[in-house]
Design an enzyme around this catalytic site. Structure first.
Site, PDB file in Angstrom:
ATOM      1  N   ILE A 163      45.365 -43.405 -44.387  1.00  0.00           N
ATOM      2  CA  ILE A 163      46.770 -43.704 -44.681  1.00  0.00           C
ATOM      3  C   ILE A 163      47.679 -43.272 -43.528  1.00  0.00           C
ATOM      4  CG2 ILE A 163      48.689 -43.141 -46.247  1.00  0.00           C
ATOM      5  CD1 ILE A 163      46.585 -42.905 -48.510  1.00  0.00           C
ATOM      6  N   GLY A 164      47.382 -42.115 -42.931  1.00  0.00           N
ATOM      7  CA  GLY A 164      48.209 -41.625 -41.810  1.00  0.00           C
ATOM      8  C   GLY A 164      48.175 -42.595 -40.649  1.00  0.00           C
ATOM      9  N   TYR A 184      43.225 -30.039 -56.176  1.00  0.00           N
ATOM     10  CA  TYR A 184      43.846 -31.239 -55.602  1.00  0.00           C
ATOM     11  C   TYR A 184      45.100 -31.617 -56.390  1.00  0.00           C
ATOM     12  CZ  TYR A 184      44.281 -35.941 -53.602  1.00  0.00           C
ATOM     13  OH  TYR A 184      44.755 -37.066 -52.966  1.00  0.00           O
TER      14      TYR A 184
HETATM   15  N1  LIG Z   1      42.594 -42.455 -50.202  1.00  0.00           N
HETATM   16  C1  LIG Z   1      43.156 -42.396 -51.362  1.00  0.00           C
HETATM   17  O1  LIG Z   1      42.759 -43.112 -52.303  1.00  0.00           O
HETATM   18  C2  LIG Z   1      44.316 -41.447 -51.615  1.00  0.00           C
HETATM   19  C3  LIG Z   1      44.961 -41.511 -52.861  1.00  0.00           C
HETATM   20  C4  LIG Z   1      46.027 -40.673 -53.100  1.00  0.00           C
HETATM   21  C5  LIG Z   1      46.455 -39.802 -52.117  1.00  0.00           C
HETATM   22  N2  LIG Z   1      45.808 -39.748 -50.908  1.00  0.00           N
HETATM   23  C6  LIG Z   1      46.328 -38.817 -49.900  1.00  0.00           C
HETATM   24  O2  LIG Z   1      46.531 -39.515 -48.694  1.00  0.00           O
HETATM   25  C7  LIG Z   1      46.547 -38.581 -47.608  1.00  0.00           C
HETATM   26  C8  LIG Z   1      45.712 -39.114 -46.473  1.00  0.00           C
HETATM   27  O3  LIG Z   1      44.339 -39.136 -46.850  1.00  0.00           O
HETATM   28  P1  LIG Z   1      43.399 -40.385 -46.571  1.00  0.00           P
HETATM   29  O4  LIG Z   1      43.026 -40.949 -47.873  1.00  0.00           O
HETATM   30  O5  LIG Z   1      43.995 -41.251 -45.550  1.00  0.00           O
HETATM   31  O6  LIG Z   1      42.074 -39.642 -46.033  1.00  0.00           O
HETATM   32  P2  LIG Z   1      41.421 -39.557 -44.594  1.00  0.00           P
HETATM   33  O7  LIG Z   1      40.381 -38.517 -44.701  1.00  0.00           O
HETATM   34  O8  LIG Z   1      41.007 -40.913 -44.132  1.00  0.00           O
HETATM   35  O9  LIG Z   1      42.605 -39.067 -43.671  1.00  0.00           O
HETATM   36  C9  LIG Z   1      43.094 -37.751 -43.711  1.00  0.00           C
HETATM   37  C10 LIG Z   1      43.424 -37.303 -42.295  1.00  0.00           C
HETATM   38  O10 LIG Z   1      43.931 -35.956 -42.357  1.00  0.00           O
HETATM   39  C11 LIG Z   1      43.306 -35.198 -41.336  1.00  0.00           C
HETATM   40  N3  LIG Z   1      43.305 -33.784 -41.687  1.00  0.00           N
HETATM   41  C12 LIG Z   1      42.529 -33.145 -42.614  1.00  0.00           C
HETATM   42  N4  LIG Z   1      42.766 -31.827 -42.588  1.00  0.00           N
HETATM   43  C13 LIG Z   1      43.724 -31.618 -41.645  1.00  0.00           C
HETATM   44  C14 LIG Z   1      44.375 -30.472 -41.158  1.00  0.00           C
HETATM   45  N5  LIG Z   1      44.087 -29.245 -41.623  1.00  0.00           N
HETATM   46  N6  LIG Z   1      45.297 -30.616 -40.184  1.00  0.00           N
HETATM   47  C15 LIG Z   1      45.587 -31.856 -39.684  1.00  0.00           C
HETATM   48  N7  LIG Z   1      44.984 -32.979 -40.096  1.00  0.00           N
HETATM   49  C16 LIG Z   1      44.065 -32.866 -41.072  1.00  0.00           C
HETATM   50  C17 LIG Z   1      41.896 -35.783 -41.232  1.00  0.00           C
HETATM   51  O11 LIG Z   1      41.285 -35.467 -39.991  1.00  0.00           O
HETATM   52  C18 LIG Z   1      42.172 -37.262 -41.405  1.00  0.00           C
HETATM   53  O12 LIG Z   1      42.441 -37.890 -40.166  1.00  0.00           O
HETATM   54  C19 LIG Z   1      46.058 -37.259 -48.194  1.00  0.00           C
HETATM   55  O13 LIG Z   1      47.174 -36.413 -48.418  1.00  0.00           O
HETATM   56  C20 LIG Z   1      45.417 -37.677 -49.516  1.00  0.00           C
HETATM   57  O14 LIG Z   1      45.421 -36.642 -50.459  1.00  0.00           O
HETATM   58  C21 LIG Z   1      44.757 -40.552 -50.647  1.00  0.00           C
END
Ligand SMILES: NC(=O)c1ccc[n+]([C@@H]2O[C@H](COP(=O)([O-])OP(=O)(O)OC[C@H]3O[C@@H](n4cnc5c(N)ncnc54)[C@H](O)[C@@H]3O)[C@@H](O)[C@H]2O)c1
Length: 283
Positions: A18-19, A155
């Protein structure tokens, strides 16, 4: 903020999922973006991809659960771009596990990345956004799990915290020219199920949430992983976030899948008030 074009954004967890979707959408709309991530290789790959599109982007490796690293990332953003308008607190991990699987290290990790980093992000970037008087916006990634709790795991606890912080800050920061949105994604196709790849060694052994085949949680996790693998495109989520910043949306949902569960939670809360309203005292 009417238009992100020409504005400067700082996005955490921008190396993946997402980032990266948010960083890409903002850059494609003409914003300058500082990408922060704890994973150097993912960050390098993301930057290389974005630079091919002539985007004005830069990266910094930072563990957002360490305040000094977030402060250093803010300094690098100002050194490189002169100012910052948009903060996206997005980095997050699925740590913790359900009741019975908790460890102190896992709580500390999940609270550190998912909640303390968001609090510190606002504390560090808020005054930087205010200082230039051009206005700005803060987006923090919570989750649908910040509005409904399938379990009482770390979480959900952190994501409820991000929703609470964002709802309160929206009122507090509006008079200071800063909009606040909370992003509550549903199921998005990212690397979230492999979050423990970033578990920091300083907290000890990496937790493992694997269950024996006869444990119903094993089947649930298998199905959930499959749902994530066929989830919503993260670039679409990035587009929604850009639209939400420009439209100052309080809540950013990605789809309506979980709306009935949220309705059910509100109904249960309402029923709690009905109990009090209709209560007959004993004499
Ligand atoms: N994927 C989903 O279905 C979903 C649903 C609801 C919420 N989210 C939220 O979306 C956000 C992004 O997650 P995503 O799904 O893209 O997962 P992802 O694992 O693909 O991306 C997360 C990113 O955060 C980075 N990260 C992790 N720990 C870190 C730290 N200590 N410092 C800096 N960077 C760090 C990772 O290296 C990764 O690049 C999160 O907050 C997650 O909880 C995701």
């Amino acid at each position: 903020m009417k238009d992100v074009q020409g504005k400067v954004a700082f996005v955490t967890g921008a190396g993946s999922g997402i980032g990266l979707g948010i960083a890409t959408a903002l850059a494609q709309a003409g914003a300058k973006v500082m990408l922060a991530d704890v994973e150097q290789a993912a960050l390098d790959k993301a930057l290389a991809g974005l630079k091919k599109t002539n985007a004005d982007v830069e990266g910094i490796r930072a563990d957002v659960s360490i305040k000094a690293e977030l402060q250093a990332a803010a300094k690098k953003t100002i050194d490189r771009f002169g100012k910052v308008h948009i903060l996206v607190n997005n980095a997050g991990v699925t740590g913790g596990g359900p009741y019975g699987a908790w460890t102190d290290a896992s709580w500390e990790w999940t609270i550190g990345v998912n909640l303390m980093a968001v609090i510190w992000g606002v504390e560090i970037f808020g005054p930087l956004i205010e200082s230039h008087r051009e206005g700005g916006h803060v987006v923090s990634t919570a989750s649908i799990a910040g509005l409904i709790s399938g379990s009482s795991g770390p979480y959900s606890v952190t994501k409820y915290g991000v929703v609470a912080l964002s709802e309160g800050l929206r009122n507090e920061l509006a008079p200071r020219g800063i909009g606040v949105s909370v992003l509550c994604p549903g199921i998005i196709r990212t690397n979230i199920m492999d979050s423990t790849r970033n578990f920091p060694g300083r907290l000890g052994e990496t937790p493992s949430f694997t269950w024996s085949n006869d444990d119903p949680r094993a089947e649930f996790m298998k199905q959930f992983r499959a749902r994530i693998e066929s989830g919503i495109d993260p670039l679409y989520v990035g587009e929604l976030v850009r639209e939400a910043i420009e439209g100052d949306w309080p809540y950013i949902f990605t789809d309506t899948e979980f709306e009935p569960q949220i309705d059910a939670r509100f109904a249960a809360i309402k029923a709690g008030f009905d109990k009090i309203r209709n209560r007959t005292p004993r004499h």
